[in-house]
Design an enzyme around this catalytic site. Structure first.
Site, PDB file in Angstrom:
ATOM      1  N   ASP A  44      -0.476  -2.776  14.104  1.00 20.02           N
ATOM      2  CA  ASP A  44       0.227  -3.523  13.055  1.00 20.02           C
ATOM      3  C   ASP A  44       0.626  -4.920  13.526  1.00 20.02           C
ATOM      4  OD1 ASP A  44       2.078  -2.619  14.902  1.00 20.02           O
ATOM      5  OD2 ASP A  44       3.233  -1.416  13.497  1.00 20.02           O
ATOM      6  N   ASN A  52      13.417   6.308  11.873  1.00 22.50           N
ATOM      7  CA  ASN A  52      13.330   6.940  10.548  1.00 22.50           C
ATOM      8  C   ASN A  52      12.025   7.708  10.366  1.00 22.50           C
ATOM      9  OD1 ASN A  52      11.494   4.880  10.257  1.00 22.50           O
ATOM     10  ND2 ASN A  52      12.507   3.875   8.543  1.00 22.50           N
ATOM     11  N   HIS A 108       8.904   6.591  11.077  1.00 26.91           N
ATOM     12  CA  HIS A 108       7.693   5.844  10.745  1.00 26.91           C
ATOM     13  C   HIS A 108       6.741   5.782  11.933  1.00 26.91           C
ATOM     14  CE1 HIS A 108       9.896   1.970  12.057  1.00 26.91           C
ATOM     15  NE2 HIS A 108       8.771   1.914  12.735  1.00 26.91           N
ATOM     16  N   GLU A 118       6.272   3.196   6.629  1.00 24.55           N
ATOM     17  CA  GLU A 118       7.667   3.553   6.417  1.00 24.55           C
ATOM     18  C   GLU A 118       7.792   4.843   5.604  1.00 24.55           C
ATOM     19  OE1 GLU A 118       9.906   2.231   8.001  1.00 24.55           O
ATOM     20  OE2 GLU A 118      10.179   0.084   7.712  1.00 24.55           O
TER      21      GLU A 118
HETATM   22  C1  GLP Z   1       8.012  -0.838  15.320  1.00 21.95           C
HETATM   23  C2  GLP Z   1       6.510  -0.615  15.471  1.00 21.95           C
HETATM   24  C3  GLP Z   1       6.173   0.842  15.729  1.00 21.95           C
HETATM   25  C4  GLP Z   1       7.067   1.390  16.820  1.00 21.95           C
HETATM   26  C5  GLP Z   1       8.510   1.273  16.413  1.00 21.95           C
HETATM   27  C6  GLP Z   1       9.473   1.858  17.439  1.00 21.95           C
HETATM   28  O1  GLP Z   1       8.462  -0.528  14.064  1.00 21.95           O
HETATM   29  N1  GLP Z   1       5.801  -1.067  14.337  1.00 21.95           N
HETATM   30  O2  GLP Z   1       4.801   0.956  16.092  1.00 21.95           O
HETATM   31  O3  GLP Z   1       6.722   2.740  17.088  1.00 21.95           O
HETATM   32  O4  GLP Z   1       8.798  -0.115  16.242  1.00 21.95           O
HETATM   33  O5  GLP Z   1       9.836   0.880  18.349  1.00 21.95           O
HETATM   34  P1  GLP Z   1      10.527   1.184  19.739  1.00 21.95           P
HETATM   35  O6  GLP Z   1       9.456   1.765  20.600  1.00 21.95           O
HETATM   36  O7  GLP Z   1      10.985  -0.154  20.223  1.00 21.95           O
HETATM   37  O8  GLP Z   1      11.627   2.137  19.475  1.00 21.95           O
END
Ligand code: GLP
Length: 247
Positions: free
Chosen positions: A67, A136, A138, A143
């Site tokens: 993404d 949440n 995702h 989402e």
């Molecule tokens: C973002 C990314 C996800 C990732 C999430 C969790 O939203 N798009 O791919 O899994 O963050 O981030 P973190 O690993 O910093 O908790």
């Protein structure tokens, strides 16, 4: 779906890196799906070390990222392009022309998304997709409420996600409102999934993902249906699990 519970962040990172490295050694021109966020950073550090100390060779590896924020140019220090170069690509011998990351500045986002899907198919699909998870539930930027069959497309980010990610920006208002993300369906077509999570803030999402019913409210729950999904979590993220996952 295999669940592996490790002591801490360091152990989940090493476990994940070993799986990625063993695929690269077996299939040097494999197609890897990379994720951003703080979770995979430890795994990337291990890959960099394996490249430097053990000669792990990325020269033929093809990569696709999950993404990217809409509206951030690759030079922006919070873009996922920037993140990937800083935290992995500039430290290994991956061929820049083999790297694919959604273009947050694409003028025609819909056509770009179609092109991205076709490009993945042209390489025979993703061999191994690394995933983190949002608090949440995702995955990538799919989402809660995302269609479980969705493809690469533009998504509006939830306030919870923008809040979670605000720590990387000057303030909440600066966090982009939209992102381009591989769809849940796109992710599920990867031949293998590795989902990593650590810390208490992920415990509820992991409980839903591993033991809850499959539902669009927690897009990550779909990984239960993947034949080769490995969920690697530390003790804190596994804190609410009720099953016995000892091997
Ligand atoms: C973002 C990314 C996800 C990732 C999430 C969790 O939203 N798009 O791919 O899994 O963050 O981030 P973190 O690993 O910093 O908790």
């Amino acid at each position: 779906m295999l669940v592996i519970i490790k002591k801490d962040y360091e152990e989940i990172s090493f476990e994940g890196a070993k799986l990625v490295a063993s695929l690269i050694r077996k299939k040097p021109d494999c197609v890897l799906g990379f994720a951003t966020g703080s979770t995979p950073l430890g795994l990337y550090k291990h890959l960099i070390r394996m490249h430097k100390d053990e000669g792990l060779d990325f020269s033929k590896v093809i990569s696709f990222n999950l993404d990217e924020y809409v509206g951030l140019p690759p030079s922006h220090n919070q873009s996922y392009h920037f993140f990937m170069w800083e935290n992995l690509f500039k430290h290994i011998n991956i061929n820049p022309s083999n790297i694919h990351i959604p273009m947050g500045m694409a003028e025609d986002i819909e056509s770009f998304c179609e092109w991205y899907e076709a490009k993945i198919v042209s390489y025979g699909g993703i061999d191994l997709q690394i995933l983190g998870i949002g608090s949440n539930g995702h995955i990538a930027f799919n989402e809660p409420g995302s269609s479980l069959g969705s493809r690469t497309r533009i998504k509006t980010l939830k306030e919870k996600t923008r809040n979670d990610n605000a720590r990387f920006f000057k303030n909440f208002e600066e966090v982009p409102k939209f992102a381009i993300t591989m769809g849940v369906g796109t992710i599920m077509e990867a031949k293998r999934l590795i989902l990593l999570a650590n810390g208490k803030s992920k415990a509820e999402a992991i409980k839903a993902t591993v033991e809850g019913p499959i539902m669009a409210k927690y897009p990550a729950t779909i990984v239960q249906l993947h034949q080769y999904a490995t969920v690697i979590v530390d003790k804190e993220a596994a804190g609410l699990l009720e099953g016995d996952y000892s091997t």
